[in-house]
Design a protein around this motif. Sequence first.
Motif, mmCIF file in Angstrom:
data_model
loop_
_atom_site.group_PDB
_atom_site.id
_atom_site.type_symbol
_atom_site.label_atom_id
_atom_site.label_comp_id
_atom_site.label_asym_id
_atom_site.label_seq_id
_atom_site.Cartn_x
_atom_site.Cartn_y
_atom_site.Cartn_z
ATOM 1 N N TRP A 1 35.632 31.957 34.830
ATOM 2 C CA TRP A 1 36.336 32.442 33.639
ATOM 3 C C TRP A 1 36.255 31.441 32.502
ATOM 4 N N LYS A 2 36.438 30.181 32.821
ATOM 5 C CA LYS A 2 36.456 29.144 31.786
ATOM 6 C C LYS A 2 35.058 28.841 31.256
ATOM 7 N N ASN A 3 34.113 28.601 32.151
ATOM 8 C CA ASN A 3 32.798 28.095 31.750
ATOM 9 C C ASN A 3 31.774 29.168 31.418
ATOM 10 N N VAL A 4 31.889 30.351 32.031
ATOM 11 C CA VAL A 4 30.933 31.427 31.751
ATOM 12 C C VAL A 4 31.509 32.413 30.737
ATOM 13 N N MET A 5 32.752 32.828 30.972
ATOM 14 C CA MET A 5 33.371 33.796 30.074
ATOM 15 C C MET A 5 33.966 33.142 28.828
ATOM 16 N N GLY A 6 34.255 31.844 28.907
ATOM 17 C CA GLY A 6 34.829 31.136 27.773
ATOM 18 C C GLY A 6 36.303 31.421 27.545
ATOM 19 N N TRP A 7 36.987 31.856 28.599
ATOM 20 C CA TRP A 7 38.401 32.194 28.477
ATOM 21 C C TRP A 7 39.268 30.958 28.622
ATOM 22 N N THR A 8 40.325 30.898 27.848
ATOM 23 C CA THR A 8 41.344 29.860 27.991
ATOM 24 C C THR A 8 42.307 30.239 29.109
ATOM 25 N N ASN A 9 42.673 31.523 29.169
ATOM 26 C CA ASN A 9 43.592 32.031 30.183
ATOM 27 C C ASN A 9 42.814 32.726 31.298
ATOM 28 N N PRO A 10 43.315 32.675 32.524
ATOM 29 C CA PRO A 10 42.616 33.330 33.635
ATOM 30 C C PRO A 10 42.691 34.854 33.539
ATOM 31 N N GLY A 11 41.950 35.515 34.410
ATOM 32 C CA GLY A 11 41.906 36.976 34.430
ATOM 33 C C GLY A 11 43.069 37.617 35.159
ATOM 34 N N TYR A 12 43.708 36.892 36.058
ATOM 35 C CA TYR A 12 44.792 37.465 36.855
ATOM 36 C C TYR A 12 46.000 36.538 36.847
ATOM 37 N N HIS A 13 47.150 37.129 37.056
ATOM 38 C CA HIS A 13 48.362 36.338 37.267
ATOM 39 C C HIS A 13 48.472 35.908 38.735
ATOM 40 N N PHE A 14 48.046 36.805 39.627
ATOM 41 C CA PHE A 14 48.137 36.545 41.062
ATOM 42 C C PHE A 14 46.826 36.896 41.742
ATOM 43 N N GLU A 15 46.506 36.129 42.776
ATOM 44 C CA GLU A 15 45.314 36.389 43.579
ATOM 45 C C GLU A 15 45.734 36.322 45.045
ATOM 46 N N ILE A 16 45.281 37.293 45.829
ATOM 47 C CA ILE A 16 45.709 37.388 47.223
ATOM 48 C C ILE A 16 44.538 37.065 48.148
ATOM 49 N N ASN A 17 44.718 36.024 48.955
ATOM 50 C CA ASN A 17 43.698 35.607 49.928
ATOM 51 C C ASN A 17 43.707 36.540 51.139
ATOM 52 N N THR A 18 42.678 36.459 51.954
ATOM 53 C CA THR A 18 42.548 37.351 53.111
ATOM 54 C C THR A 18 43.686 37.180 54.114
ATOM 55 N N ASP A 19 44.306 36.014 54.152
ATOM 56 C CA ASP A 19 45.435 35.797 55.072
ATOM 57 C C ASP A 19 46.758 36.275 54.486
ATOM 58 N N GLY A 20 46.724 36.859 53.286
ATOM 59 C CA GLY A 20 47.922 37.374 52.639
ATOM 60 C C GLY A 20 48.630 36.373 51.743
ATOM 61 N N PHE A 21 48.116 35.145 51.695
ATOM 62 C CA PHE A 21 48.729 34.142 50.825
ATOM 63 C C PHE A 21 48.523 34.540 49.368
ATOM 64 N N ILE A 22 49.607 34.561 48.614
ATOM 65 C CA ILE A 22 49.565 34.934 47.199
ATOM 66 C C ILE A 22 49.519 33.663 46.364
ATOM 67 N N GLU A 23 48.439 33.497 45.624
ATOM 68 C CA GLU A 23 48.308 32.361 44.713
ATOM 69 C C GLU A 23 48.758 32.802 43.323
ATOM 70 N N GLU A 24 49.697 32.073 42.744
ATOM 71 C CA GLU A 24 50.070 32.350 41.362
ATOM 72 C C GLU A 24 49.117 31.554 40.477
ATOM 73 N N LEU A 25 48.272 32.260 39.744
ATOM 74 C CA LEU A 25 47.280 31.613 38.888
ATOM 75 C C LEU A 25 47.804 31.370 37.477
ATOM 76 N N PHE A 26 48.792 32.168 37.056
ATOM 77 C CA PHE A 26 49.254 32.090 35.676
ATOM 78 C C PHE A 26 50.650 32.692 35.614
ATOM 79 N N PRO A 27 51.560 32.106 34.859
ATOM 80 C CA PRO A 27 52.912 32.659 34.757
ATOM 81 C C PRO A 27 52.900 34.063 34.150
ATOM 82 N N ILE A 28 53.747 34.945 34.671
ATOM 83 C CA ILE A 28 53.764 36.320 34.160
ATOM 84 C C ILE A 28 54.282 36.398 32.723
#
Length: 138
Positions: A27-54
Motif C-alpha cells: 500500500w505504501k510503496n506501490v500504491m503510494g497510500w499514507t493510510n492502509p486499505g483496511y482497519h482490521f485484518e483477520i489471520n487464518t487462526d482468527g487473530f484480528i490485527e488492528e491496522l488502523f484506528p476506526i
Amino acid sequence: MRTINYIVLHCTAGPQDQPTSEILSYWKNVMGWTNPGYHFEINTDGFIEELFPIEKIANGVAGHNANSIHISYKGGVDNKGRPFDNRTDAQKAAQIHLIYKLKVKFPHAKICGHRDFPGVTKACPSFDVNDWLKTIKL
C-alpha cells in the motif's frame, strides 16, 4: 466520531500466509497510500490485527472511505490467483465477532462486500456477503 454507513468486508486477494508487513508495504510503496486499505485484518487462526484506528479513514473502497470501516481476511484466492472463498472457520468466527462488536457501536451501518459498491469490478471478498449474513442470522 465520524458517521459510519458501511462495514465493508474484504479479502487480501493473496496467500493466506502473506505477512501483514508485505501488505502494508504494498500500500505504501506501490500504491503510494499514507493510510492502509483496511482497519482490521483477520489471520487464518482468527487473530484480528488492528491496522488502523476506526476513527481514521482507511483506503478500502474509492469514494466510500469517509463513512466506512474495512475488515479483511487473509486469502480470497486459489493457488492460481482466482477468486475463492478460503476463509477458515476461525476467520469466519472472527468476522462474526468483529461485525457484532461494530454493529453495537454503529447500529445503522450496512454490512456489505467490496464488490457490492457501484463501479467495483473486483470479486472481493470472494463470497456473497448478503447470502452469508443470512446464514449467520445477521
